[in-house]
Structure formats: C-alpha cells, structure tokens
Enzyme design. Structure first.
Site, PDB file in Angstrom:
ATOM      1  N   GLY A 178      50.020  37.805 -44.626  1.00 51.33           N
ATOM      2  CA  GLY A 178      50.084  36.398 -44.240  1.00 51.33           C
ATOM      3  C   GLY A 178      51.486  36.037 -43.788  1.00 51.33           C
ATOM      4  N   GLU A 179      51.884  34.762 -43.997  1.00 51.52           N
ATOM      5  CA  GLU A 179      53.229  34.280 -43.627  1.00 51.52           C
ATOM      6  C   GLU A 179      53.463  34.282 -42.119  1.00 51.52           C
ATOM      7  OE1 GLU A 179      56.442  36.404 -45.428  1.00 51.52           O
ATOM      8  OE2 GLU A 179      55.520  36.465 -47.405  1.00 51.52           O
ATOM      9  N   GLY A 180      52.442  34.535 -41.328  1.00 50.13           N
ATOM     10  CA  GLY A 180      52.672  34.656 -39.889  1.00 50.13           C
ATOM     11  C   GLY A 180      53.251  35.996 -39.489  1.00 50.13           C
TER      12      GLY A 180
END
Lengths: 355, 355
Positions: free
Chosen positions: A316-318
C-alpha cells in the site's frame, strides 16, 4: 491539428498515428505505446505532460482492525502516519526518488497529530465503528469523508499537478476492500479475501468467517435499483473513511482530465466505487501494479485491466504507483522526443528488396 | 559487520536481515526485496550503489539480413547507428531520462561513420558472411569481436560505472539468436523462432525454413565435450559480432562484481554464451524485461529467470534495460533510506493483542 478539430476519443487515434512515425518498428514499444496514447486521450492533447506529480495518501482507522482481520495492531495506522511525516516510510523514499510531492490526508485516524506541512487534517471521525455490531459510519461522516477526498483532489489540481497518484494506509482496510469487492462485483466473498499484509492461512480463514458474520448482520434490503445510492449505502455500512475519500478524489481528478494513477487493491476498489458514482471515471485511471493480494488480480481481470507492474508488492502507501510513475514518464518522453523516420532518414519496414 | 567477515553468498542473507528491520510488513516490497539482496550479493556490500550507470549498445550487420529473415532491410542497422549518434532513437530518449551514459560500439556495421564522442569504432569486419553459404566469421574475426566487448566493458568499469546495461542493434540478429538458443539449450529450432521486429506468419515460416537449411549446412561434428570450444565454434559459425562482443562484455562486468543489467532476447542469449565461457556469470546478471518475442519467455523459463518487466517490447537497443533501471534504483533507495521499526517506533506484526 488542434484541440478543437478532434472529437472525444480521437486523441488516442491521433497519438497512435504519431507513434507510427517514430524511428522504431510499429508497435515495438509494446505497452508503452498504449500508455502514451491513453495519457493523450485522458489529457486531450498530443503534448502530454506528467509533471509536477503528487501522491495523495489517505489514512484512516477501522473499527474491525482489532478483531483479528490484520496481522498488525490498529495502532500501526497512527505510527505509520508519524513515519510518513518523519520521512521514514517506503512512500517517502520513493516520492523523493521520483520527485513526487507527498501529501498525507488524515480522514479518520484514531490519534492526534501535531500540524505538519505535508499533513491535511480532515478527520470524518476517529476510526469507523466495528462493523460486527453497527454500520461503519453515519451518513454525515460519509459526507465528511467524501468532501475530504474532493478537497484534497481540488488542492492537488489547483497546484497544477498533471498526474495524481493515490495511496492508502489503514490497518484492516484489506478486509473492508474484500467486502466491498464482493458486493460490487458479485464474486463470492471467499474469492475476495486474502492474507493482506501478512495473515497466515488460519488467519485468513478467521478473517473470512468474521466478514461472513458482518455480511449476515447487515443483509437487509439494499437500494439495488439506484447504483449511486447502493454504493453510498455500502460505504456507510462497511467503510472506510479512506476508501470513501479515495473514491471522491479519484472521481474529481478523472473529471478534470488529469491522469489518476492507482495503487493496489484498496485503491482499485475505491476507483470502482468512483466509477459507480460517476461513470467514465475508471477509463481515465491507470492501474500501476498488481498486488500480491490474490483478490487484486481477480478484480483487475474482472475489470479487464492489465496493470503495468506485477512485482509481488503488498504494502500500500502508493508504493506501486510510485514505482510505475517512471514508466508513464518514459512513455511520454518517447512519444515527445523520438525522431521520426523522415527526419532521421531511417527506412521503414518492408522497403527492402528481400521481404 | 564488515566485508571481511562475510563469506561468499552471505551478503544476500545479511541484506534480507536488514530488509526485515525496515518499517514494512516482512516481504511486502515483493520482488524489490529480492532485487536489493541480489544487488548486495553481486556488489558484495550492504551499501549498494547504482550510479553512475552506462548502457553499452553493440551494433553489427549480419550476412543473412538481406535473405528475408527480418522485416527490415540490412541498411537499417547503419541508419539506426546514425540515429543513435544524432540522439533520435528510443535508447537516446530513455538514456537521457534515466541519466545513463550511452555508448555505441560498432563491432561490425557495414558502413563507415565519422568520429563521434559516443561511438567506439571496433569493427571485426563489415558484417558477417551469409551463413547460408559459409561460417559467419573467421577465428580471427571472432577474437576481434570478443576483444571489442572486453575493451568496452573495461572502459565502462574504469570510468566507475556501478551498473552496466547491455543492448544491441543488428538487423537479422533475432534469427541468429534463435539458432544459438536452439543449439545451446537443445530446444527445437521451431520453438526458438519468432516474428522478431515485425515478420508476419508467412515470414516466420520462411525464416524457420532458412535457418533449418543453415543448420543442415553446418551440421558437421562439434567439439561437444569442451563447452567453451563448442560455444566458440557456434559463435564463429552463426555470428554475430555484436553477440560475441556482448558475451565478452557481460562476462567482464560480472567478473568485476558490477551489476550487469540485460535487455531482451539477443542479450539474454549473449549472457548464456558468457555463462558457458565463464560459469557463474549469469548469476550476477539481472534480466530487465521479457520481450514480445515468444522465444525470450521460453529461454527465461528454461533458465528459471523471472524478468522485472513484461511490457510487450520488441525493440532492442537496451530499451527494456533502461526502463527497468529505475526499479533497481528504487530497490536500493528503499534498502538504504527507509526507517527501521525501532528507529520509527512502529509495532511489528503480531505484537497486538488480537493477532
């Protein structure tokens, strides 16, 4: 050829016409050609621009998070927000490396943060309610989360960003994404549930059993005939604040004909929600990578989307979007800067005497 | 922990130990973790460095090229070298974008070029002989091509490059790579032959028939017991100069424990040749992408190598390697710059009360 002479949809075609004049065999840049044409179509131009770039990272907590749906305790959401603000997370390292502005939007973390130049504080509430017992959020909270998403998008667009990346942080949100995916696609819940950031098989089975209980609890009649109302009901019922905010932000970015670069499973689910609230949105999004979460591949197949990268990430987190950004930039640079056959004096295929 | 305390092979293990301390779920960066560990192992350090980077692009002509094995006339090799020197090719655009030095090594193009700062003139001959009728090159020419490859590698290493990318340009060299692949792996020639940069199915069938004739012509006894001698005989028989030079250059870069980043089908075949001349070479190479040429996937599967990218490219010129370079840099940046759990105060998995 000017903007005014091209009707909707024809930018892609015009882009391919230019690609076929560049000094390379036709189609030999593979996916990068389709990518350049897609960016031209989204931006409605033959002079696509991808800088400056911005990552909007939405964070929120989930009531379900401490009920065994994640390998991590709920407190990690707040700890990771602090890590983002201190610059120590993968999102920071990759943002710095790619020259991408990073903005953290707290739409519902169960913790207080000191003001920070990279942080937007837009809490809809301090985490959703536990959906084992109640709806995740009230209608009022949902509207606050959607407004937070729209506002973050408008700020990014107002600052001139030409590509917006979307990421999330929220312990438990893989479970919520599974529930939403199953409801939105009609695929069985068991097919939509996986290990998230690190559950073992027994943990996955426990998670599935819990999500089945959630769905039974909340199985009253839904407004099936009104797609938007049905979608809003699902968001209110299951959450999360970051998914609602992402959906609103993705919709706003796509509506402005700016490139929306999606990250993993939860962000793709949010984009599917955005599509239902505002049809046409998904066609203006680019999916950066396929997550290691098995349901993400299933969802992308269902949507007939082929991601750019498939590197087994499940963070996640971009992070996947940040890794794919250089590919978008490369596609645009090749489109813009390569010589044409005529300017370079290179023979095109089959002009020889022996073919 | 210092270099001296770590025996061969243990850098990878030490790298994973560090990766598991970073603020992310274990293994959640997927392939990027394996990549960082691989680079640490190649460079024998826990402080890997990938800059400066350099692309060595070897160009040569093939006697077979005007006999219908390519969609392009043989003159395109020289035209593309001029395009590289003028800055108009995909390799130029991507090199500029990634800050990678580009060097063109003419090891056998059938044309004369004016001196140019990016061009090394090391012709072994003006193209190979047509292998329908004779061996591609003499033993003397083979040694010149190998020396040109070694010299180019030594210059790149002497200039301090920490990662060397390998690319090629030579009309007809997909056909030669197919022949070499079949001989080196024992896979049927038909499985190793494909459309190259643009043959239609009838063209592929003609190419296969021609390569079968080549193989029949040259089916005399090979020195099977001496792997190196067998490999040298294959190179002399089929060519090409750029494949021989690539093999020597890849071997030299790997021997110096510098990261060798391979491009597509022809470069992978060259790396397989390098492995046979100098066992252990392939283990110090990173394969950037899988080409659209079907035989490349077959070869990578045969070698049990999973490439980083699979974007349908079939261009050569080092384009796939240049596209993958940012991923290598990202893996190293994450390894080096992310916070650890202890420094960031983030909980590790399963420290919560509910999982």
């Amino acid at each position: 050829m000017t903007d005014a002479t091209l009707s909707t949809g024809s930018w892609r075609k015009a882009a391919y016409a230019r690609l076929d004049q560049l000094t390379k065999p036709q189609g030999s840049l593979g996916r990068l050609e389709a990518l350049a044409a897609e960016i031209c179509e989204i931006q409605q131009t033959l002079q696509p621009v991808l800088d400056p770039a911005c990552l909007l990272l939405f964070a929120a907590d989930h009531g379900l998070a401490n009920d065994g749906v994640s390998a991590y305790p709920r407190a990690v959401t707040a700890q990771m927000v602090l890590n983002f603000l201190r610059g120590g997370a993968a999102a920071n390292v990759l943002s710095a490396q790619t020259g991408c502005t990073l903005r953290i939007i707290d739409v519902g973390v169960d913790a207080d943060f000191a003001p920070h130049p990279q942080l937007t504080q837009s809490k809809a509430a301090r985490g959703t309610a536990s959906i084992l017992h109640a709806d995740a959020m009230t209608a009022e909270e949902l509207h606050r989360a959607l407004a937070a998403g729209r506002d973050a998008a408008q700020q990014a667009l107002g600052a001139g960003h030409r590509v917006v990346l979307f990421g999330e942080m929220g312990i438990g949100n893989t479970a919520i994404s599974s529930l939403l995916m199953s409801e939105l696609t009609g695929l069985p819940l068991a097919a939509c549930v996986g290990p998230g950031t690190g559950l073992d098989p027994a943990g996955v089975a426990r998670k599935l059993a819990m999500l089945e209980r959630v769905r039974q609890r909340s199985s009253e009649v839904m407004p099936q005939n009104d797609v938007a109302a049905h979608t809003m009901t699902l968001l209110q019922r299951y959450g999360g604040f970051e998914i609602a905010a992402l959906a609103a932000a993705i919709g706003a970015v796509a509506a402005s004909r700016t490139v929306a670069l999606l990250d993993g499973f939860a962000v793709t689910v949010a984009a599917l929600i955005a599509e239902r609230l505002q049809p046409g949105t998904l066609g203006r999004c680019i999916v950066s990578h396929c997550s290691a979460e098995p349901a993400h591949r299933l969802l992308l197949d269902h949507l007939r989307i082929e991601p750019l990268l498939s590197l087994g990430l499940r963070l996640g987190e971009g992070s996947g979007a940040l890794l794919a950004l250089p590919l978008l930039r490369s596609s645009v640079a090749l489109f813009r800067d390569m010589a044409t056959f005529s300017s370079a004096g290179v023979s095109t295929a089959s002009q020889g005497t022996n073919e």
